[in-house]
Design a protein around this motif. Structure first.
Motif, mmCIF file in Angstrom:
data_model
loop_
_atom_site.group_PDB
_atom_site.id
_atom_site.type_symbol
_atom_site.label_atom_id
_atom_site.label_comp_id
_atom_site.label_asym_id
_atom_site.label_seq_id
_atom_site.Cartn_x
_atom_site.Cartn_y
_atom_site.Cartn_z
ATOM 1 N N ASP A 64 0.840 -1.203 0.000
ATOM 2 C CA ASP A 64 0.000 0.000 0.000
ATOM 3 C C ASP A 64 0.876 1.254 0.000
ATOM 4 O OD1 ASP A 64 -2.364 1.541 0.142
ATOM 5 O OD2 ASP A 64 -2.186 1.654 2.320
ATOM 6 N N ALA A 65 1.951 1.248 0.779
ATOM 7 C CA ALA A 65 2.859 2.397 0.810
ATOM 8 C C ALA A 65 3.537 2.595 -0.548
ATOM 9 C CB ALA A 65 3.906 2.197 1.904
ATOM 10 N N ALA A 66 3.885 1.497 -1.229
ATOM 11 C CA ALA A 66 4.503 1.600 -2.554
ATOM 12 C C ALA A 66 3.529 2.179 -3.571
ATOM 13 C CB ALA A 66 4.995 0.226 -3.016
ATOM 14 N N ILE A 67 2.264 1.785 -3.480
ATOM 15 C CA ILE A 67 1.244 2.340 -4.378
ATOM 16 C C ILE A 67 1.114 3.852 -4.168
ATOM 17 C CG2 ILE A 67 -1.244 2.362 -4.895
ATOM 18 C CD1 ILE A 67 -1.242 -0.654 -4.184
ATOM 19 N N ARG A 68 1.061 4.254 -2.916
ATOM 20 C CA ARG A 68 0.927 5.674 -2.613
ATOM 21 C C ARG A 68 2.174 6.449 -3.054
ATOM 22 N NH1 ARG A 68 1.165 6.111 2.431
ATOM 23 N NH2 ARG A 68 0.927 3.984 3.235
ATOM 24 N N ARG A 69 3.322 5.843 -2.916
ATOM 25 C CA ARG A 69 4.568 6.515 -3.333
ATOM 26 C C ARG A 69 4.589 6.710 -4.845
ATOM 27 N NH1 ARG A 69 8.932 7.688 -0.250
ATOM 28 N NH2 ARG A 69 10.998 7.805 -1.210
ATOM 29 N N PHE A 70 4.136 5.704 -5.600
ATOM 30 C CA PHE A 70 4.076 5.830 -7.053
ATOM 31 C C PHE A 70 3.137 6.967 -7.458
ATOM 32 C CE2 PHE A 70 2.193 4.780 -11.211
ATOM 33 C CZ PHE A 70 3.341 4.708 -11.985
ATOM 34 N N ARG A 71 2.025 7.116 -6.734
ATOM 35 C CA ARG A 71 1.055 8.157 -7.028
ATOM 36 C C ARG A 71 1.549 9.550 -6.646
ATOM 37 N NH1 ARG A 71 -4.465 5.735 -7.254
ATOM 38 N NH2 ARG A 71 -5.287 7.813 -6.768
ATOM 39 N N GLY A 72 2.687 9.625 -5.963
ATOM 40 C CA GLY A 72 3.219 10.912 -5.555
ATOM 41 C C GLY A 72 2.661 11.397 -4.246
ATOM 42 N N ARG A 73 2.187 10.484 -3.407
ATOM 43 C CA ARG A 73 1.584 10.851 -2.116
ATOM 44 C C ARG A 73 2.490 10.435 -0.955
ATOM 45 N NH1 ARG A 73 -4.706 8.929 -3.084
ATOM 46 N NH2 ARG A 73 -5.180 10.389 -4.773
#
Length: 372
Positions: free
Chosen positions: A363-372
């Motif tokens: 979940d953290a990796a997904i958010r990091r990819f989104r720029g969050r």
């Protein structure tokens, strides 16, 4: 069929390919969503290019040919935002990272593309285990001879790109102890490793490639999974050792670093590449994969032992005049900060401890990819 002539391209132009994870937002495992995502993306213009990958839980995005770091970064950000919008429609997540931390290879589906079906028939379970995610960078070369010179001159810097991009510490639910475990999957293929040493395109094409073609083991350059390989149809060399970073910003910075290094090497002020440089190649590659920025490498000319982090930072400093000329100083600053503070592998391990689960890390990796 003889190897095609090496196409002339503008020197130091570059482009990026990124293999990305498609993730279910219910359990954070990989999900075979590429057919649905590809169908959705075809409905409107896409900035760059997007294609399926070997299994249906992956896609690959490609930038256009660029000359400048800032325009490359702007395009990758545009591609990312387009992908994120489409993933929201499908209720899936998109992430970088060289491996998914707990997916099981046996559950992956081979994509319908005929080449991928052929690879599955040839390589068996290795094809599904190849559900790993890398960044490839192409650099334009004026000639085949220049391409081979750069390919071999860059061998000394391969550990830099492995360590700076390393983002695959977890495999099959466990911390592998490697910062880049992805490269172990690549190494399982019989035509992986490094290109044969020659600085002459005529020798490479008319002798080496011709012999390999006669063995009937290979048909084209696509059959080689080398760390660096020439791509004569594009007039480029292709760097293939990088894990997919967690952000497109890191991906653009790595491409800019490679561009600056190639500009430096083409000045031919360093000692020329030799076959003996490869005496230390595999072990240096291992050090960068296993320990990331904390690795220790051996200089191929002097055999001096070099802390990899210090060597990267010193080389980034050396590349400043080239980055100034190319307009990519911000990229080198980005990588210098990553080398000092820790890369994506460290971030993922930290998230695993902080979130308390592998699902939370994804979940953290997904958010990091989104720029969050």
């Amino acid at each position: 069929m003889p190897l095609e002539p090496f196409a002339t391209s503008a020197p130091l132009t570059f482009g990026v390919e990124l293999e990305l994870q498609l993730v279910s937002l219910s359990d954070f495992d990989l999900t075979p969503a590429s057919p649905d995502l590809m169908h959705l993306l075809k409905r409107k213009p896409f900035p760059g290019n997007v294609t399926p990958e070997i299994t249906e839980s992956m896609i690959e995005i490609n930038s256009s040919v660029q000359t400048n770091y800032r325009t490359l970064l702007a395009e990758l950000l545009d591609i990312r935002d387009t992908l994120v919008a489409a993933s929201d429609v499908l209720n899936i997540g998109i992430a970088g990272g060289g491996t998914h931390p707990f997916q099981h290879w046996s559950e992956q589906r081979i994509s319908a593309k005929p080449r991928y079906q052929e690879l599955s028939a040839l390589y068996g379970y290795l094809a599904k285990q190849f559900t790993v995610f890398g960044q490839h960078v192409h650099i334009g070369c004026a000639s085949g001879d220049d391409a081979l010179f750069l390919l071999h001159a860059l061998s000394r810097y391969i550990p830099h790109f492995i360590a700076l991009s390393a983002s695959s510490p977890f495999v099959q639910g466990h911390d592998s102890g490697f910062d880049s475990a992805r490269l172990n999957s690549v190494s399982a293929f019989p035509l992986s490793g490094r290109a044969p040493f020659t600085l002459s395109w005529a020798d490479f094409a008319d002798v080496y490639f011709a012999k390999m073609e006669r063995t009937r083991i290979i048909k084209s350059m696509k059959d080689f999974y080398w760390d660096l390989r020439p791509k004569p149809e594009y007039g480029t060399i292709e760097l293939r050792v990088c894990d997919t970073p967690l952000t497109v910003e890191r991906a653009a910075a790595l491409a800019a670093y490679l561009q600056a290094l190639c500009r430096h090497l083409l000045e031919r002020k360093e000692a020329p590449p030799l076959e003996d440089d490869y005496l230390v190649y595999n072990y240096n590659r291992f050090q960068a994969s296993r320990f990331g920025l904390d690795g220790v490498i051996t200089h191929p000319k002097t055999y001096e032992q070099l802390p990899l982090r210090e060597d990267i930072i010193a080389t980034l400093d050396l590349m400043e005049p080239h980055a100034q000329a190319l307009g990519s100083l911000d990229a080198l600053l980005h990588l210098a900060a990553a080398a000092s503070d820790g890369g994506d592998a460290s971030f993922l391990r930290g998230q695993y401890l902080r979130q308390g689960s592998a699902e939370g890390m994804v979940d953290a990796a997904i958010r990091r990819f989104r720029g969050r």
